[in-house]
Design an enzyme around this catalytic site. Structure first.
Site, PDB file in Angstrom:
ATOM      1  N   PRO A   1      -8.447  -0.754   9.110  1.00  0.00           N
ATOM      2  CA  PRO A   1      -7.512   0.273   9.393  1.00  0.00           C
ATOM      3  C   PRO A   1      -5.925  -0.150   9.391  1.00  0.00           C
ATOM      4  CG  PRO A   1      -8.474  -0.478  11.478  1.00  0.00           C
ATOM      5  CD  PRO A   1      -9.245  -1.196  10.386  1.00  0.00           C
TER       6      PRO A   1
ATOM      7  N   THR B   1      -8.446  -3.162  -0.173  1.00  0.00           N
ATOM      8  CA  THR B   1      -9.087  -4.526  -0.466  1.00  0.00           C
ATOM      9  C   THR B   1      -9.847  -4.810   0.737  1.00  0.00           C
ATOM     10  OG1 THR B   1      -7.548  -5.108  -1.851  1.00  0.00           O
ATOM     11  CG2 THR B   1      -8.692  -7.104  -0.768  1.00  0.00           C
TER      12      THR B   1
ATOM     13  N   GLN C   1       1.941  -6.067  -3.156  1.00  0.00           N
ATOM     14  CA  GLN C   1       2.366  -6.273  -1.931  1.00  0.00           C
ATOM     15  C   GLN C   1       3.747  -5.373  -1.376  1.00  0.00           C
ATOM     16  OE1 GLN C   1       1.296  -9.404  -3.605  1.00  0.00           O
ATOM     17  NE2 GLN C   1      -0.639  -8.528  -2.710  1.00  0.00           N
TER      18      GLN C   1
ATOM     19  N   LYS D   1       1.919   2.347  -5.053  1.00  0.00           N
ATOM     20  CA  LYS D   1       2.489   1.576  -6.328  1.00  0.00           C
ATOM     21  C   LYS D   1       1.664   1.840  -7.481  1.00  0.00           C
ATOM     22  CE  LYS D   1       2.246  -2.467  -4.199  1.00  0.00           C
ATOM     23  NZ  LYS D   1       2.073  -1.984  -2.966  1.00  0.00           N
TER      24      LYS D   1
ATOM     25  N   ARG E   1       2.311 -29.001  -6.262  1.00  0.00           N
ATOM     26  CA  ARG E   1       1.975 -29.549  -7.523  1.00  0.00           C
ATOM     27  C   ARG E   1       0.456 -30.072  -7.547  1.00  0.00           C
ATOM     28  NH1 ARG E   1       7.492 -32.412  -6.943  1.00  0.00           N
ATOM     29  NH2 ARG E   1       6.565 -32.035  -4.917  1.00  0.00           N
TER      30      ARG E   1
ATOM     31  N   ASP F   1       0.847  -1.121   0.240  1.00  0.00           N
ATOM     32  CA  ASP F   1      -0.082   0.134   0.065  1.00  0.00           C
ATOM     33  C   ASP F   1       0.912   1.335  -0.096  1.00  0.00           C
ATOM     34  OD1 ASP F   1      -2.192  -1.800   0.243  1.00  0.00           O
ATOM     35  OD2 ASP F   1      -2.078  -1.560   2.357  1.00  0.00           O
TER      36      ASP F   1
ATOM     37  N   ALA G   1      -4.153  -7.717  -3.281  1.00  0.00           N
ATOM     38  CA  ALA G   1      -3.793  -6.125  -3.706  1.00  0.00           C
ATOM     39  C   ALA G   1      -4.885  -5.408  -3.822  1.00  0.00           C
ATOM     40  CB  ALA G   1      -2.808  -6.334  -5.034  1.00  0.00           C
ATOM     41  N   GLY G   2      -4.689  -4.349  -3.611  1.00  0.00           N
ATOM     42  CA  GLY G   2      -5.471  -3.126  -3.995  1.00  0.00           C
ATOM     43  C   GLY G   2      -5.048  -1.886  -4.450  1.00  0.00           C
ATOM     44  N   HIS G   3      -4.657  -1.662  -5.670  1.00  0.00           N
ATOM     45  CA  HIS G   3      -3.952  -0.448  -6.132  1.00  0.00           C
ATOM     46  C   HIS G   3      -4.806   0.468  -6.738  1.00  0.00           C
ATOM     47  CE1 HIS G   3      -0.547  -3.672  -6.984  1.00  0.00           C
ATOM     48  NE2 HIS G   3      -0.573  -3.529  -5.792  1.00  0.00           N
TER      49      HIS G   3
END
Ligand code: GDP
Ligand code: IMO
Ligand code: MG
Length: 428
Positions: free
Chosen positions: A308, A304, A224, A16, A144, A13, A39-41
């Site tokens: 807080p 996401t 991340q 990016k 696998r 966070d 992720a949350g961009h």
């Protein structure tokens, strides 16, 4: 044919998304190499705020191709939702500008249920994951047993494989005392998503190889942050992938010889969401002030999960380590505007541990929990920075803050942002 990699230098966070968007203006391809919809961009253009979880943050530039690399773990149902949300906001997404690696692994409802069960079982030791199924999906990849994006090209076989994967996980969950899963309930949604995604699926490493050979400029988009890296973070309070520069190589299938620029993205202070050590955390009024109340979308609440974020002073011990692991050619700093109004700005320059001065964080999480930051106090400034566009217009104390960070981390600071909007940034 160069690659620039943008990497989260802290605990995620860092901002990016907004710097990927900025550099994408001069690029042909933005390629995400790790993680999934944990992720949350955020990218803000005027008053419109876009939140990308899976789709690379260059997608707002019409000429840019977005690549989702083999290192990612993809929830196909959520990817289709994200494509539709962005389309509803007027963003064009077609197989011409979005390419999804056939080698990326899929996140199934079984992974999400296992993520939740594992967090519950840990109790007070919970990692504080995003509950998106990330860890179990990477576990299945490594053992696998995973399902891959390419399997969605054969719907019948994919439906069967998904059904039995969910049944198997369900039996394990029941044995562990958790509720069973209903495979029949989720398979149809997955098949519908698979059908929608089929035209986007390609072998992305070879796609990138050809585009690089033809002279394309590529941005590698990290997710991340370095301090959440499975190897280099504060294990076990980490994610399950490699957000660092090595992850860009394996997560895209590109040669290191293509990379000529490695940008560490760091916030002008520290934040972390989830459990684990954070030496400069301010669990007090200072932290509350850095976090903001949540009234603004850029306040420190997870993109996401809405949780807080823990907030604290800038930690250059961590940044020095982050630079060592990634070899940053430069640093970009975000949220300098948020520091306006503090009388003084303490910055951690070293740690004290068992009577010794440490320039780098100790490798074990127990030790890291016990270090005491050694602070250097820099003068604050009171000017509102949100309208500043040129370095010369920054107050001297803000310039000093940036210079001192560059000295302490031994990496030049080349860009800084002073507000979330696309234009609120300064090239130094
Ligand atoms: P990412 O995961 O690294 O892309 O970062 P996130 O989007 O999760 O979190 C960064 C938050 O900070 C978002 O809400 C951004 O809109 C906001 N942001 C980014 N740069 C700045 C900045 O310079 N100033 C302010 N006030 N907010 C910023
Ligand atoms: P972006 O790309 C901040 C954190 C979680 C948790 C740990 C493990 O937006 O910077 P996981 O669900 O990955 O197994 O959770 O990692 N985490 C993030 N924190 N930003 C992120 O992504 C994160 N992705 C995972 O909070 O502590
Ligand atoms: Mg984020």
């Amino acid at each position: 044919m160069p690659i620039t990699v943008l990497i989260g230098a802290q605990w995620g966070d860092e901002g990016k998304g907004r710097f990927v968007d900025a550099l994408a203006a001069d690029a042909n391809i933005v390629a995400r190499y790790a993680g999934g919809d944990n992720a949350g961009h955020t990218v803000a253009v005027g008053s419109t705020v876009y939140k990308m979880h899976l789709i690379p943050s260059g997608v707002l530039h019409p000429g840019v191709v977005s690549v989702m690399g083999n290192g990612m773990v993809v929830n196909p149902v959520n990817l289709v939702k994200e494509i539709n949300q962005l389309r509803d906001m007027g963003v064009s997404i077609t197989p011409e500008n979005l390419v999804l690696s056939s080698r990326a692994h899929l996140i199934t409802p079984a992974h999400i249920a296992r993520d939740r069960a594992s967090e519950q079982a840990r109790g007070a030791e919970a990692i504080g994951t995003t509950l998106r199924g990330i860890g179990p999906a990477y576990m299945d990849k490594t053992s696998r047993d995973g399902l891959r994006v390419g399997q969605m090209l054969d719907l019948e076989a994919f439906g069967d494989a998904l059904h039995s994967a969910i049944e198997r996980a369900s039996a394990d969950l029941v044995r562990g005392g958790f509720a069973p899963l209903d495979a029949r309930a989720s398979v149809p949604d997955y098949l519908a998503a698979a059908q929608t995604l089929q035209p986007f699926i390609q072998e992305t490493a070879i796609y990138l190889h050809h585009r690089l050979k033809a002279g394309a400029t590529v941005i590698g988009e990290g997710a991340q942050g370095t301090l959440l890296d499975i190897d280099h973070g504060s294990y076990p309070f980490v994610t399950s992938s490699s957000p660092t520069v090595g992850g860009a190589l394996t997560g895209l299938g590109v040669s290191p010889l293509h990379i000529n620029r490695i940008v560490g993205i760091a916030k002008a202070f520290s934040t972390r969401v989830g459990s684990g050590p954070m030496p400069t955390e301010q669990a007090n009024a200072i932290g509350d002030r850095l976090r903001g109340t949540g009234a603004n979308y850029w306040d420190e609440f997870g993109t996401t999960t809405g949780r807080p974020r823990r907030c604290g002073w800038l930690d250059t011990v961590m940044l020095r380590y982050s630079a060592a692991v990634n070899g940053y050619t430069e640093l970009a700093l975000t949220k300098l505007d948020v520091l306006s109004g503090f009388e003084e700005l303490p910055v951690a320059v070293a740690y004290e541990y068992q009577g010794q001065r440490l320039d780098y964080p100790p490798p074990t999480t127990d030790d890291l929990d016990r270090v005491i930051p050694i602070y250097e106090t820099l003068p604050g400034w009171h000017t509102d920075l949100s309208g500043v566009r040129h370095a010369a217009d920054l107050p001297p104390a803000a310039r000093r803050y940036l210079e001192r960070i560059a000295e302490l981390v031994e990496v030049p600071v080349t860009m800084v942002s002073v507000g979330p909007e696309r234009r609120q940034m300064i090239t130094l």
